[in-house]
Design a protein around this motif. Structure first.
Motif, PDB file in Angstrom:
ATOM      1  N   LEU A  61       0.862  -1.266  -0.131  1.00 57.29           N
ATOM      2  CA  LEU A  61       0.053  -0.088  -0.001  1.00 57.29           C
ATOM      3  C   LEU A  61       0.845   1.461   0.025  1.00 57.29           C
ATOM      4  O   LEU A  61       0.671   2.261  -0.651  1.00 57.29           O
ATOM      5  N   VAL A  62       2.038   1.373   0.889  1.00 58.78           N
ATOM      6  CA  VAL A  62       2.801   2.490   0.905  1.00 58.78           C
ATOM      7  C   VAL A  62       3.592   2.611  -0.723  1.00 58.78           C
ATOM      8  O   VAL A  62       3.723   3.767  -1.026  1.00 58.78           O
ATOM      9  N   ALA A  63       3.996   1.488  -1.222  1.00 56.30           N
ATOM     10  CA  ALA A  63       4.595   1.886  -2.500  1.00 56.30           C
ATOM     11  C   ALA A  63       3.542   2.110  -3.633  1.00 56.30           C
ATOM     12  O   ALA A  63       3.901   3.007  -4.433  1.00 56.30           O
ATOM     13  N   TYR A  64       2.327   1.942  -3.485  1.00 56.80           N
ATOM     14  CA  TYR A  64       1.157   2.461  -4.546  1.00 56.80           C
ATOM     15  C   TYR A  64       1.000   3.808  -3.872  1.00 56.80           C
ATOM     16  O   TYR A  64       0.725   4.551  -4.804  1.00 56.80           O
ATOM     17  N   LEU A  65       0.935   4.218  -2.939  1.00 53.76           N
ATOM     18  CA  LEU A  65       0.580   5.760  -2.378  1.00 53.76           C
ATOM     19  C   LEU A  65       1.828   6.461  -2.782  1.00 53.76           C
ATOM     20  O   LEU A  65       1.508   7.590  -3.293  1.00 53.76           O
ATOM     21  N   THR A  66       3.034   5.974  -2.732  1.00 53.37           N
ATOM     22  CA  THR A  66       4.268   6.813  -3.278  1.00 53.37           C
ATOM     23  C   THR A  66       4.179   7.118  -4.513  1.00 53.37           C
ATOM     24  O   THR A  66       4.496   8.032  -4.988  1.00 53.37           O
ATOM     25  N   VAL A  67       3.684   5.945  -5.379  1.00 52.96           N
ATOM     26  CA  VAL A  67       3.502   6.476  -6.674  1.00 52.96           C
ATOM     27  C   VAL A  67       2.427   7.372  -7.091  1.00 52.96           C
ATOM     28  O   VAL A  67       2.746   8.362  -7.972  1.00 52.96           O
ATOM     29  N   GLN A  68       1.306   7.079  -6.448  1.00 48.11           N
ATOM     30  CA  GLN A  68       0.387   8.233  -6.706  1.00 48.11           C
ATOM     31  C   GLN A  68       0.783   9.745  -6.178  1.00 48.11           C
ATOM     32  O   GLN A  68       0.301  10.639  -6.608  1.00 48.11           O
ATOM     33  N   ALA A  69       1.684   9.718  -5.030  1.00 42.35           N
ATOM     34  CA  ALA A  69       2.014  11.018  -4.669  1.00 42.35           C
ATOM     35  C   ALA A  69       2.848  11.459  -5.577  1.00 42.35           C
ATOM     36  O   ALA A  69       2.980  12.962  -5.619  1.00 42.35           O
ATOM     37  N   THR A  70       3.786  10.842  -6.185  1.00 42.29           N
ATOM     38  CA  THR A  70       4.658  11.069  -7.160  1.00 42.29           C
ATOM     39  C   THR A  70       4.034  11.872  -8.523  1.00 42.29           C
ATOM     40  O   THR A  70       4.490  12.966  -8.781  1.00 42.29           O
ATOM     41  N   GLY A  71       3.061  11.209  -8.621  1.00 43.74           N
ATOM     42  CA  GLY A  71       2.214  11.849  -9.862  1.00 43.74           C
ATOM     43  C   GLY A  71       1.596  13.155  -9.609  1.00 43.74           C
ATOM     44  O   GLY A  71       1.567  14.103 -10.249  1.00 43.74           O
ATOM     45  N   TRP A  72       0.977  13.160  -8.276  1.00 35.14           N
ATOM     46  CA  TRP A  72       0.448  14.461  -7.745  1.00 35.14           C
ATOM     47  C   TRP A  72       1.524  15.396  -7.641  1.00 35.14           C
ATOM     48  O   TRP A  72       1.223  16.755  -8.106  1.00 35.14           O
ATOM     49  N   LEU A  73       2.679  15.152  -7.145  1.00 34.73           N
ATOM     50  CA  LEU A  73       3.904  16.043  -7.106  1.00 34.73           C
ATOM     51  C   LEU A  73       4.149  16.582  -8.520  1.00 34.73           C
ATOM     52  O   LEU A  73       4.519  17.796  -8.854  1.00 34.73           O
ATOM     53  N   ILE A  74       4.427  15.814  -9.672  1.00 38.12           N
ATOM     54  CA  ILE A  74       4.658  16.095 -10.874  1.00 38.12           C
ATOM     55  C   ILE A  74       3.635  17.173 -11.545  1.00 38.12           C
ATOM     56  O   ILE A  74       3.974  18.050 -12.257  1.00 38.12           O
ATOM     57  N   ASN A  75       2.411  16.718 -11.284  1.00 41.05           N
ATOM     58  CA  ASN A  75       1.048  17.529 -11.852  1.00 41.05           C
ATOM     59  C   ASN A  75       1.202  18.899 -11.218  1.00 41.05           C
ATOM     60  O   ASN A  75       1.365  20.037 -12.076  1.00 41.05           O
ATOM     61  N   ALA A  76       1.547  19.077  -9.988  1.00 32.62           N
ATOM     62  CA  ALA A  76       1.753  20.408  -9.209  1.00 32.62           C
ATOM     63  C   ALA A  76       2.781  21.156  -9.864  1.00 32.62           C
ATOM     64  O   ALA A  76       2.608  22.329 -10.050  1.00 32.62           O
ATOM     65  N   MET A  77       3.968  20.477  -9.941  1.00 31.77           N
ATOM     66  CA  MET A  77       4.958  21.211 -10.485  1.00 31.77           C
ATOM     67  C   MET A  77       4.967  21.550 -12.141  1.00 31.77           C
ATOM     68  O   MET A  77       5.175  22.823 -12.437  1.00 31.77           O
ATOM     69  N   GLN A  78       4.143  20.859 -12.567  1.00 29.96           N
ATOM     70  CA  GLN A  78       3.809  21.085 -14.112  1.00 29.96           C
ATOM     71  C   GLN A  78       3.122  22.245 -14.070  1.00 29.96           C
ATOM     72  O   GLN A  78       3.322  23.264 -14.910  1.00 29.96           O
ATOM     73  N   GLY A  79       1.884  22.363 -13.175  1.00 28.46           N
ATOM     74  CA  GLY A  79       1.127  23.706 -13.159  1.00 28.46           C
ATOM     75  C   GLY A  79       1.923  24.909 -12.728  1.00 28.46           C
ATOM     76  O   GLY A  79       1.481  26.169 -13.105  1.00 28.46           O
ATOM     77  N   SER A  80       2.819  24.801 -11.983  1.00 29.48           N
ATOM     78  CA  SER A  80       3.756  25.875 -11.371  1.00 29.48           C
ATOM     79  C   SER A  80       4.896  26.401 -12.317  1.00 29.48           C
ATOM     80  O   SER A  80       5.510  27.142 -11.964  1.00 29.48           O
ATOM     81  N   ALA A  81       5.220  25.408 -13.274  1.00 33.14           N
ATOM     82  CA  ALA A  81       6.346  25.921 -14.024  1.00 33.14           C
ATOM     83  C   ALA A  81       6.264  27.128 -14.617  1.00 33.14           C
ATOM     84  O   ALA A  81       7.578  27.714 -14.717  1.00 33.14           O
ATOM     85  N   SER A  82       5.563  27.777 -15.277  1.00 34.58           N
ATOM     86  CA  SER A  82       5.485  28.987 -15.943  1.00 34.58           C
ATOM     87  C   SER A  82       5.896  30.067 -14.944  1.00 34.58           C
ATOM     88  O   SER A  82       6.522  30.874 -14.984  1.00 34.58           O
ATOM     89  N   LEU A  83       5.155  29.662 -13.454  1.00 34.32           N
ATOM     90  CA  LEU A  83       5.101  30.902 -12.406  1.00 34.32           C
ATOM     91  C   LEU A  83       6.931  30.856 -12.259  1.00 34.32           C
ATOM     92  O   LEU A  83       7.404  31.686 -11.757  1.00 34.32           O
ATOM     93  N   PHE A  84       7.394  29.730 -12.089  1.00 33.66           N
ATOM     94  CA  PHE A  84       8.836  29.448 -11.617  1.00 33.66           C
ATOM     95  C   PHE A  84       9.795  29.953 -12.547  1.00 33.66           C
ATOM     96  O   PHE A  84      10.781  30.481 -12.277  1.00 33.66           O
TER      97      PHE A  84
END
Length: 563
Positions: free
Chosen positions: A37-60
């Motif tokens: 379950l931890v391995a699965y949640l880690t993958v999901q959190a990684t996708g969440w993090l990448i999406n957040a960074m993609q959305g803020s890329a122009s601001l950065f």
């Protein structure tokens, strides 16, 4: 067949684990599920993090980001979650190692205890039977021999972990693209078929080669057993034995080489099919994300989920296929080995209460061993032994003397006729109850590496040690002079393995005879009591035997002088 075997073996294994280490077993299963379950949640959190960074890329890119801005952008949440999950994974990993180590050690001891306890319920006839010998040989040719139950249970926990991961990542893949899951599952079908077919072939080869392994075990005995080693050196057998062993090994290797060549080609084809399916899904997922301006984090989750889905599906099939062999081993132990029962039947058992040695009568006794097609070793034997008598059974080798001993001890029952002791038919007395009246010196006896006094007293193991009885028993066996010649006397340690001394063949014979006398039973059966003794010692021992009062002595010998 595989699922049926696995189902039966799983019931046996879980029952074994839960009755011997219930808390540890439950803890291991819980940790296995939590880890996936931890391995699965880690993958999901990684996708969440990448999406957040993609959305803020122009601001950065336009201006540097401050800490508050990072928090407001949504990056901090998934980053903190990933860090937390990694730390939890470390903790779970340590607990998994700890529980597995304790669980394995505890079950190993409990496994042998159960095996030994069951073996102790068998009688001599069953222990010496071809059925028992063939079953033991087959079990000892298993990859994990007598520890198969533990290995299979460990594999079942790994299967639970793989199944949990399969469900977690499979649900994620179905959520994002149901067609992806279908394509990958269909691409894995050839691998499933191949795994089960090869496993069936492997088991068939294993059963075919059991007799070959049995022969090699016999040929290797001179390299492992002390007495056989000495004999082989004396006969200069080692080079010839090595040649025979090499030929035996070559037959095994040649057989498995053919299997490996077949397995290589089949697994190559099935693995290629699985890779093609994965590539199709990969190409479509990348194209769809690029064409529709999808989120890169979501693509990352899909890619991880599809790879994990296929990997877990392959792992599940491989584990099930591999466990098919272990499952058959578990069933072999649980159903066949633990299903063994004594050959002797004691109908209407009665507990004897003899005052001293009972009268023993053989009434028209005949006997044939089970595997000899009814060929009689003894035929129509009748005689009576009065209490306190000294009787010698004399005959040439193969005349049935050892068979008579087995009948006296109720290791076996007559094929025809009956044996009556003190007015009771012996077949109505349980062997363990009859043993309370009999002490025996077997021709093939064993001396364990205890202290001399302890080993003499071991014929009444579990009862308080009586040094005076030990001394009298040693005197009876003409063994006291040997003991007193040792610096530590009755405290002398037997065996160099424990830092003690080795006893000669004659000294071991006298110690074994002293052990029989220490048992102090009203019936004494001695099989070749003077076999390893010098003439003077043999004469003193035989004189001591005939001087016993109130004890029935049956000597089995081919020496007419003893009679």
């Amino acid at each position: 067949e595989a699922l049926g075997a696995l189902s039966s073996a799983a019931r046996y294994s879980w029952a074994f684990c839960l009755r011997n280490s219930k808390k540890m077993t439950i803890a291991r299963i819980a940790i296995a599920v939590m880890t996936t379950l931890v391995a699965y949640l880690t993958v999901q959190a990684t996708g969440w993090l990448i999406n957040a960074m993609q959305g803020s890329a122009s601001l950065f890119r336009e201006k540097g980001a401050t800490l508050p801005e990072l928090v407001e952008s949504g990056i901090a949440g998934p980053a903190a979650l990933i860090v937390s999950l990694l730390l939890v994974g470390v903790v779970l990993g340590r607990y998994s190692w700890f529980y597995r180590s304790v669980w394995t050690e505890r079950l190993n001891f409990r496994n042998w205890r159960e095996l030994y306890d069951h073996r102790a319920t068998l009688d001599v006839g069953r222990f010496q039977s071809k059925e028992y010998d063939d079953l033991v040989r087959q079990i000892e040719e298993l990859p994990n021999i007598w520890s198969t139950r533990i290995r299979f249970s460990d594999e079942m926990i790994a299967l639970v972990a793989a199944l949990s991961s399969f469900l977690f990542f499979g649900s994620s893949l179905v959520w994002h693209g149901p067609a992806y899951a279908v394509v990958i599952a269909l691409a894995t079908v050839p691998m499933m078929v191949t795994e089960f077919r090869l496993t069936a072939v492997s088991w068939a080869l294993f059963e075919k080669l059991v007799p070959v392994h049995k022969v090699r075990n016999m040929l290797e005995r001179p390299f492992r057993v002390k007495t056989a080693f000495v004999q082989a050196l004396g006969f200069n057998q080692m080079p010839a034995l090595r040649t025979e062993i090499d030929a035996n090994v070559e037959e095994v290797v040649r057989t498995y080489d053919g299997y490996r060549r077949e397995a290589f080609g089949a697994e190559m084809r099935s693995s290629f099919c699985g890779a093609v399916g994965l590539c199709l899904v990969l190409v479509h997922a990348v194209w769809d994300t690029a064409a529709n301006a999808g989120e890169i984090g979501t693509l990352t989750v899909i890619l991880a989920a599809m790879r994990a889905f296929q990997s877990n599906l392959e792992t599940l099939v491989s584990l099930i296929a591999e466990q098919w062999v272990s499952a058959k081993g578990v069933i072999l132990i649980e159903r066949d080995y633990f299903g063994l029962r004594p050959m002797l039947r004691t109908d209407d058992p009665a507990i004897p209460d003899f005052r001293g040695a009972p009268r023993i009568e053989f009434e028209n006794v005949s006997f044939a061993y089970p595997a000899t097609d009814g060929k009689l070793v003894l035929k129509g034997v009748s005689f009576a032994i009065e209490p306190g008598s000294k009787v010698a059974i004399v005959g040439r080798s193969g005349a049935g003397k050892t068979t008579m001993q087995s009948l006296f001890l109720r290791e076996r029952d007559p094929t025809e006729g009956k044996i009556v002791v003190g007015g009771m038919e012996l077949r109505h007395i349980l062997p363990r109850d009859w043993n309370e009246y009999v002490s025996v010196l077997w021709q093939d006896y064993v001396v364990l590496e205890r202290r001399v006094g302890e080993e003499i007293a071991s014929s009444r193991l579990g009862e308080p040690y009586d040094h005076d009885m030990v001394v009298r028993a040693a005197q009876f066996a003409d063994f006291e002079s040997v003991v007193l010649g040792k610096p530590q006397g009755y405290e002398t340690q037997i065996g160099v393995e424990f830092g003690g001394c080795e006893l000669s063949g004659g000294e071991r014979q006298r110690l074994a005879l002293a052990r029989v006398r220490y048992r102090d039973k009203p019936i004494m059966i001695l099989d070749e009591p003077d076999a390893r003794l010098d003439p003077a010692s043999a004469e003193r021992v035989i004189d001591g035997v005939f001087a016993l009062e109130g004890v029935t002595v049956v000597m089995i010998t081919h020496h007419v002088s003893c009679a």
